[in-house]
Design a protein around this motif. Structure first.
Motif, short mmCIF file in Angstrom:
data_model
loop_
_atom_site.label_atom_id
_atom_site.label_comp_id
_atom_site.label_asym_id
_atom_site.label_seq_id
_atom_site.Cartn_x
_atom_site.Cartn_y
_atom_site.Cartn_z
N ASP A 1 28.09 18.18 -78.31
CA ASP A 1 28.95 17.02 -78.57
C ASP A 1 30.08 17.35 -79.55
OD1 ASP A 1 27.32 15.57 -76.93
OD2 ASP A 1 26.89 13.98 -78.36
N LEU A 2 29.94 18.45 -80.28
CA LEU A 2 30.87 18.76 -81.36
C LEU A 2 31.89 19.83 -81.01
CD1 LEU A 2 28.20 19.01 -84.24
CD2 LEU A 2 29.41 16.96 -83.46
N VAL A 3 31.53 20.71 -80.08
CA VAL A 3 32.31 21.93 -79.86
C VAL A 3 33.76 21.65 -79.49
CG1 VAL A 3 32.57 23.96 -78.39
CG2 VAL A 3 30.32 23.33 -79.26
N GLU A 4 34.00 20.78 -78.52
CA GLU A 4 35.37 20.59 -78.02
C GLU A 4 36.31 20.08 -79.11
OE1 GLU A 4 36.70 21.62 -75.18
OE2 GLU A 4 34.72 22.54 -74.90
N THR A 5 35.81 19.16 -79.94
CA THR A 5 36.65 18.67 -81.04
C THR A 5 36.90 19.77 -82.06
OG1 THR A 5 35.84 16.41 -80.76
CG2 THR A 5 36.88 16.95 -82.87
N PHE A 6 35.86 20.53 -82.39
CA PHE A 6 36.03 21.61 -83.36
C PHE A 6 37.09 22.61 -82.92
CE2 PHE A 6 31.53 21.47 -85.46
CZ PHE A 6 31.81 20.20 -85.95
N LYS A 7 37.19 22.85 -81.62
CA LYS A 7 38.17 23.82 -81.11
C LYS A 7 39.60 23.44 -81.48
CE LYS A 7 35.59 25.52 -77.07
NZ LYS A 7 35.54 25.54 -75.58
N ASN A 8 39.84 22.15 -81.67
CA ASN A 8 41.20 21.67 -81.92
C ASN A 8 41.46 21.36 -83.39
OD1 ASN A 8 41.98 21.65 -79.12
ND2 ASN A 8 40.69 19.84 -78.86
N THR A 9 40.60 21.83 -84.28
CA THR A 9 40.76 21.51 -85.70
C THR A 9 40.81 22.78 -86.54
OG1 THR A 9 38.35 21.23 -85.93
CG2 THR A 9 39.65 19.26 -85.50
N ASP A 10 41.29 22.61 -87.78
CA ASP A 10 41.41 23.74 -88.71
C ASP A 10 40.24 23.83 -89.67
OD1 ASP A 10 44.14 24.41 -87.83
OD2 ASP A 10 44.67 22.50 -88.76
N ALA A 11 39.55 22.71 -89.89
CA ALA A 11 38.43 22.68 -90.83
C ALA A 11 37.46 21.60 -90.42
CB ALA A 11 38.92 22.44 -92.25
N VAL A 12 36.21 21.80 -90.77
CA VAL A 12 35.16 20.81 -90.53
C VAL A 12 34.67 20.32 -91.89
CG1 VAL A 12 32.84 20.41 -89.59
CG2 VAL A 12 34.46 21.90 -88.37
N VAL A 13 34.60 19.01 -92.04
CA VAL A 13 34.14 18.40 -93.29
C VAL A 13 32.94 17.52 -92.98
CG1 VAL A 13 34.70 16.79 -95.15
CG2 VAL A 13 36.39 18.48 -94.40
N SER A 14 31.84 17.75 -93.67
CA SER A 14 30.65 16.93 -93.49
C SER A 14 30.37 16.11 -94.73
CB SER A 14 29.42 17.80 -93.16
OG SER A 14 28.25 16.98 -93.13
N CYS A 15 30.43 14.79 -94.56
CA CYS A 15 30.02 13.85 -95.61
C CYS A 15 28.73 13.16 -95.20
CB CYS A 15 31.12 12.83 -95.86
SG CYS A 15 32.68 13.50 -96.44
#
Length: 218
Positions: free
Chosen positions: A57-71
């Protein structure tokens, strides 16, 4: 900058979303319940419903971003009656999805005192840890150990704040030190200040592969 945010409907995650949008970054909010962000309208905000525990569920969005932030966070367990594994359980699919998407920059949040030390504040040692936070802090510590021991390929920063408040930003300089806590400093901090620090880390790559405690000067 394009930033994927997990936990965006939580109290700290929402402050991060607002801070990032204020600074004109593109935000991809990955949430279980999109209604939690219905009050935030901005052309730079994209909201996607996902199961945060499913890597696919996360991979496709991550491909289009520069950083991942988890709160991401969960409620504490009174007296540790219900063991908590959420922090370790959630970081694993996040990291696996980042690897699949070929992304490296990760900012996530834990807390002061994930491991007890002699200098930790008494309120944590004698009240919060034994009564409310023992299982929560253990799961946060397991998450941190996983990142340190198994994620040398990920440029992570773990941000450790003290007690969180819903007050407006203090507009003060945030003090940061590698370690479990910052002795002789205010033991509470507005969530918006935490969001500001996490955003700065995502942009600057400061504190790469570090667990950093933050707080406000008195």
């Amino acid at each position: 900058m394009k930033i994927a945010v997990l936990g965006a409907t939580g109290p700290t995650g929402l402050q991060f979303v607002l801070e990032a949008l204020k600074n004109e970054h593109e935000v991809f909010a990955l949430v279980r319940n999109p209604e939690g962000l219905s009050s935030v309208t901005n052309d730079k905000l994209k909201v996607k419903e996902v199961d945060i525990l499913k890597e696919e569920d996360l991979v496709e969005t991550f491909k289009n971003t520069d950083a991942v932030v988890s709160c991401l966070g969960c409620r504490p367990s009174f007296l540790g009656w219900s063991p908590i594994t959420f922090y370790l359980d959630s970081i694993k699919p996040i990291v696996n999805a980042m690897r699949t998407a070929n992304k490296k920059r990760l900012i996530c949040m834990s807390s002061w005192g994930t491991v007890s030390t002699p200098e930790e504040p008494r309120i944590i040692k004698y009240f919060l840890r034994p009564i409310f936070l023992s299982s929560t802090l253990k799961s946060m510590s397991d998450m941190e150990d996983y990142l340190k021991d198994s994620c040398s390929d990920i440029d992570y920063t773990v941000v450790r704040p003290p007690g969180l408040t819903n007050d407006p930003s203090s507009e003060k300089e945030i003090k940061a030190e590698e370690g479990q806590c910052i002795p002789d400093i205010v033991g509470r901090i507005p969530r918006r200040d935490v969001a500001k620090f996490m955003l700065e880390c995502a942009i600057s790559h400061d504190w790469n592969k570090k667990c950093v405690a933050i707080g406000l000067e008195t």
